[in-house]
Design a protein around this motif. Structure first.
Motif, PDB file in Angstrom:
ATOM      1  N   GLN A  88     -52.448  60.671-111.287  1.00 35.50           N
ATOM      2  CA  GLN A  88     -51.514  60.632-112.410  1.00 35.50           C
ATOM      3  C   GLN A  88     -50.446  61.714-112.283  1.00 35.50           C
ATOM      4  O   GLN A  88     -49.258  61.464-112.515  1.00 35.50           O
ATOM      5  N   THR A  89     -50.872  62.920-111.907  1.00 39.81           N
ATOM      6  CA  THR A  89     -49.926  64.020-111.733  1.00 39.81           C
ATOM      7  C   THR A  89     -48.942  63.714-110.612  1.00 39.81           C
ATOM      8  O   THR A  89     -47.736  63.970-110.738  1.00 39.81           O
ATOM      9  N   ALA A  90     -49.444  63.148-109.523  1.00 42.06           N
ATOM     10  CA  ALA A  90     -48.577  62.802-108.402  1.00 42.06           C
ATOM     11  C   ALA A  90     -47.509  61.791-108.820  1.00 42.06           C
ATOM     12  O   ALA A  90     -46.339  61.911-108.437  1.00 42.06           O
ATOM     13  N   LEU A  91     -47.898  60.801-109.605  1.00 42.64           N
ATOM     14  CA  LEU A  91     -46.933  59.809-110.074  1.00 42.64           C
ATOM     15  C   LEU A  91     -45.880  60.425-110.988  1.00 42.64           C
ATOM     16  O   LEU A  91     -44.693  60.126-110.884  1.00 42.64           O
ATOM     17  N   LYS A  92     -46.321  61.282-111.890  1.00 45.58           N
ATOM     18  CA  LYS A  92     -45.389  61.917-112.828  1.00 45.58           C
ATOM     19  C   LYS A  92     -44.360  62.776-112.104  1.00 45.58           C
ATOM     20  O   LYS A  92     -43.204  62.877-112.533  1.00 45.58           O
ATOM     21  N   GLU A  93     -44.772  63.398-111.008  1.00 48.14           N
ATOM     22  CA  GLU A  93     -43.885  64.309-110.289  1.00 48.14           C
ATOM     23  C   GLU A  93     -43.071  63.601-109.211  1.00 48.14           C
ATOM     24  O   GLU A  93     -42.198  64.221-108.587  1.00 48.14           O
ATOM     25  N   SER A  94     -43.330  62.314-109.012  1.00 49.78           N
ATOM     26  CA  SER A  94     -42.634  61.562-107.970  1.00 49.78           C
ATOM     27  C   SER A  94     -41.374  60.897-108.504  1.00 49.78           C
ATOM     28  O   SER A  94     -41.248  60.622-109.704  1.00 49.78           O
ATOM     29  N   ALA A  95     -40.460  60.609-107.601  1.00 52.65           N
ATOM     30  CA  ALA A  95     -39.318  59.764-107.951  1.00 52.65           C
ATOM     31  C   ALA A  95     -39.846  58.366-108.287  1.00 52.65           C
ATOM     32  O   ALA A  95     -40.929  57.975-107.827  1.00 52.65           O
TER      33      ALA A  95
END
Length: 214
Positions: A88-95
């Motif tokens: 979830q964190t990776a998605l939030k921080e991704s373009a």
């Protein structure tokens, strides 16, 4: 039954994610159980084995967990929760573009399995020792994690960014790269975790038919 992977894990210190309980005795029980379950297997570890390593009476363990199965259920839940939160964190921080989101998800997936190999083995191999009721929280988290990658792949196909031969099979193969890490990867070698994570991201994009992957 001991295997080369379990024998190797026996020599490693137990590693729980930061989200695990910080309470002294409860955490000690979980860390010790994690090492024993990973190195010996859940079924080959008894409450007496666990109590002996902890230098506690078996009855003292029941003040913290109702049974050995409840200890396993907590470890499996912790593992799936940490994994899902990382995704979830990776998605939030991704373009928002699907290619970048796949990169972010695969990197996070790889890191969690490479940095916590004992937990990864217990989560993936011993989940099925639990009753459906005790396994339910972890299974729900696992399904949510799988849905994150599936949704990004589906969106990438719709936008013609990806052209996998079979999206569901490809998603399973991408996930399997991370799941298999504890069986061959060792930290501290020539291949560091971040390089490994980037390699997995590149492989995932190639499996998805992304011509932009190097």
């Amino acid at each position: 039954m001991s295997t080369p992977t379990r024998s190797r894990l026996r020599a490693q210190p137990a590693s729980l994610p930061p989200s695990a309980p910080s309470d002294g005795t409860r955490r000690r029980i979980l860390e010790t159980a994690l090492q024993l379950f990973a190195s010996r297997g859940y079924h080959d570890t008894s409450i007496r084995d666990l109590a002996k390593v902890l230098e506690l009476q078996p009855s003292a363990l029941y003040a913290h967990f109702a049974s050995k199965e409840h200890v396993l259920a907590e470890l499996v839940r912790i593992g799936h929760e940490a994994h899902h939160e990382a995704l979830q964190t990776a998605l939030k921080e991704s373009a928002p573009e699907p290619r970048q989101q796949v990169r972010a998800l695969v990197r996070a997936h790889t890191r969690t399995h490479a940095l916590h190999p004992q937990l990864a083995v217990v989560v993936n191999e011993e989940l099925y020792a639990l009753t459906p009721e005790l396994a339910a929280p972890a299974v729900a988290l696992r399904d949510k994690s799988a849905a994150l990658l599936a949704e990004v792949i589906e969106r990438g196909v719709a936008q013609k960014s990806f052209s996998p031969p079979h999206p569901r099979v490809t998603a399973a193969a991408i996930s399997a790269m991370g799941v298999r890490l504890p069986y061959w990867y060792e930290q501290g070698g020539a291949l560091d975790v971040e390089t490994l994570a980037e390699l997995h991201a590149e492989l995932a994009l190639r499996m998805l038919g992304d011509g932009a992957a190097r």
